[in-house]
Design an enzyme around this catalytic site. Structure first.
Site, PDB file in Angstrom:
ATOM      1  N   CYS A 246       0.681  -1.335   0.131  1.00  0.00           N
ATOM      2  CA  CYS A 246       0.060  -0.306  -0.207  1.00  0.00           C
ATOM      3  C   CYS A 246       0.611   1.128  -0.118  1.00  0.00           C
ATOM      4  O   CYS A 246       0.494   2.371   0.024  1.00  0.00           O
ATOM      5  CB  CYS A 246      -1.144  -0.325   1.203  1.00  0.00           C
ATOM      6  SG  CYS A 246      -2.139  -1.888   1.554  1.00  0.00           S
ATOM      7  N   LEU A 247       1.776   1.029   0.710  1.00  0.00           N
ATOM      8  CA  LEU A 247       3.032   2.301   0.464  1.00  0.00           C
ATOM      9  C   LEU A 247       3.369   2.838  -0.998  1.00  0.00           C
ATOM     10  O   LEU A 247       3.573   4.032  -1.108  1.00  0.00           O
ATOM     11  CB  LEU A 247       3.719   2.658   1.671  1.00  0.00           C
ATOM     12  CG  LEU A 247       3.209   1.864   3.827  1.00  0.00           C
ATOM     13  CD1 LEU A 247       4.262   1.949   3.952  1.00  0.00           C
ATOM     14  CD2 LEU A 247       2.466   3.550   3.649  1.00  0.00           C
ATOM     15  N   GLU A 371       5.100   8.561   4.266  1.00  0.00           N
ATOM     16  CA  GLU A 371       6.074   6.853   3.315  1.00  0.00           C
ATOM     17  C   GLU A 371       7.083   6.846   2.957  1.00  0.00           C
ATOM     18  O   GLU A 371       7.665   6.630   1.917  1.00  0.00           O
ATOM     19  CB  GLU A 371       4.855   7.947   2.730  1.00  0.00           C
ATOM     20  CG  GLU A 371       3.715   8.538   2.093  1.00  0.00           C
ATOM     21  CD  GLU A 371       2.933   7.704   2.707  1.00  0.00           C
ATOM     22  OE1 GLU A 371       2.885   6.124   3.269  1.00  0.00           O
ATOM     23  OE2 GLU A 371       1.417   7.692   2.986  1.00  0.00           O
ATOM     24  N   THR A 373      10.998   7.772   5.253  1.00  0.00           N
ATOM     25  CA  THR A 373      11.631   8.365   5.111  1.00  0.00           C
ATOM     26  C   THR A 373      12.921   8.830   4.135  1.00  0.00           C
ATOM     27  O   THR A 373      13.157   8.151   3.679  1.00  0.00           O
ATOM     28  CB  THR A 373      12.481   9.113   6.438  1.00  0.00           C
ATOM     29  OG1 THR A 373      13.870   7.965   6.833  1.00  0.00           O
ATOM     30  CG2 THR A 373      12.062   8.625   7.583  1.00  0.00           C
ATOM     31  N   PHE A 391      19.850  -2.797   6.924  1.00  0.00           N
ATOM     32  CA  PHE A 391      18.729  -1.712   8.055  1.00  0.00           C
ATOM     33  C   PHE A 391      19.157  -1.594   9.527  1.00  0.00           C
ATOM     34  O   PHE A 391      18.041  -1.007  10.073  1.00  0.00           O
ATOM     35  CB  PHE A 391      17.333  -2.392   7.853  1.00  0.00           C
ATOM     36  CG  PHE A 391      16.475  -1.656   6.240  1.00  0.00           C
ATOM     37  CD1 PHE A 391      16.196  -0.202   5.997  1.00  0.00           C
ATOM     38  CD2 PHE A 391      16.879  -2.681   5.545  1.00  0.00           C
ATOM     39  CE1 PHE A 391      15.876   0.302   4.697  1.00  0.00           C
ATOM     40  CE2 PHE A 391      16.249  -1.582   3.917  1.00  0.00           C
ATOM     41  CZ  PHE A 391      15.686  -0.983   3.829  1.00  0.00           C
TER      42      PHE A 391
END
Length: 392
Positions: A246-247, A371, A373, A391
């Protein structure tokens, strides 16, 4: 042999409108007219008062802008480039208007359309496409932003029902929504739930003390032992891939929208410096000013070209998530640079709401962060080219 000198249009310097189909051009012109007539004359006051007029939702619905890239259930089924062009024109008005359309179509309608049951689709999508029902997307939490998999909101089984508890933060439309797509941890992994906001236990508080996206409703959502029927869960997806997909849809709209905000800042600076006289001639006649205008022009056209290319890839079904990160990261950065430059070119006038520049500049500070950074998109690109995740 004819010697003809062609003069580029300073408002479409690379003639990029020629790259649009007739339908895509019609969409852009229609949305631009709506922005000129309904948004630009009023958005300064909305920004100052921290409000978003709900009636805009039905205006958007009448033009087929809500979920316009989806098909069926009252949705327009238009191309990705058409949707992106609509986002560009909306954000030339204000990031809040584009945010509303992005959240409604890409974050609230898309998961129901992609992962929902037929009953969920029939119940919500036609009304959402018409702007009669407003949606929101509950993913971000006070302690969980860039790492959504660490969310603390939980959903547990209780007989045939689900019971949800937790808090969501920075939720666009959260306090005016009729339906919320809420993501929660379950014993089977992250699941999405379609929530009627009239359900007991759903509480939303509007966040007013913000200096950016003020013409957009932002809320904190508290889920206090909220009981939902078993049919509320989205049956088509389990795991973090659900909200991330969705993002990606929303980020695609952002990479177009940022071009619109930058374009409006450039056009404002151009018109202001052509009409403002100092030392006996227009500001636009000075070398420093022309250098800044040329730089802004290049950044905007380059960003627009990138957006159109990524739109063509999306329409062809070949757009990768990392390429969306490329567009979101760079186009927002370029837009923010243009807005800051334009603010300086307008001098003291640049900090007033009589001109759109400070409003765009402040809004883009949020767009730079939400949405995903800028740092997260940097790591996405790093992983894409090295195949090494950084990450953790």
């Amino acid at each position: 042999m004819t010697n003809t000198t062609l003069a580029p249009d300073p408002y479409d310097f690379l003639a990029l409108e020629q790259l649009l189909s007739d339908e895509e051009r019609m969409v852009a012109h229609t949305v631009r007219q709506l922005v000129v007539e309904k948004i630009k004359p009023n958005v300064g006051e909305w920004f100052e008062n921290c409000e978003f007029p709900r009636e805009l939702a039905t205006e958007f619905g009448k033009l087929g802008m809500l979920g316009m890239h989806l098909s069926g259930y009252g949705c327009a089924g238009m191309s990705a480039v058409a949707y992106g062009s609509a986002c560009l024109e909306l954000e030339a008005g204000d990031s809040g208007a584009r945010s509303f359309v992005s959240v409604q179509g890409s974050l609230a309608m898309f998961p129901i359309w992609r992962f929902g049951s037929e009953e969920q689709k029939q119940e919500w999508l036609p009304r959402m496409a018409a702007g009669e029902a407003i949606g929101c997307f509950g993913l971000t939490e006070p302690d969980s932003g860039s790492d959504p998999s660490s969310m603390r909101t939980t959903a547990r089984r209780d007989g045939d029902d689900w019971v949800l508890g937790g808090t969501k933060m920075w939720i666009t439309n959260g306090s005016i929504a009729d339906v919320a797509v809420i993501w929660a941890q379950t014993e089977d992994g992250i699941r999405g739930f379609v929530v009627d906001t009239k359900t007991p236990g759903y509480q939303a508080r509007t966040l007013d003390r913000k200096m950016s996206l003020r013409a957009s409703i932002t809320a904190e959502i508290v889920l206090d032992n909220m009981r939902l029927p078993g049919t509320a869960v989205l049956p088509g997806v389990t795991g973090i891939k659900g909200p991330l997909s969705c993002l990606n849809e929303a980020r695609f709209g952002i990479l177009f929208g940022a071009v619109g905000a930058a374009r409006d800042c450039y056009e404002t600076a151009l018109e202001y410096t052509l009409n403002r006289t100092q030392f006996g001639k227009p500001l636009a006649g000075f070398q420093f000013t022309q250098g800044k205008l040329a730089d802004m022009l290049i950044r905007i056209n380059r960003a627009h070209l990138l957006a159109l290319h990524l739109g063509k890839l999306k329409d062809a079904g070949t757009l990768a998530p990392a390429q969306i990160s490329f567009g979101k990261k760079d186009n927002v950065a370029q837009a923010l640079h243009v807005a800051r430059e334009a603010r300086g070119m307008l001098g003291a006038s640049g900090i007033t709401l009589e001109y759109p520049v400070i409003r765009h500049m402040n809004n883009l500070e949020s767009v730079y962060t939400y949405e995903g950074t800028n740092e997260v998109h940097t790591l996405v690109l790093g992983q894409a080219v090295t195949n090494i995740g950084a990450f953790r």
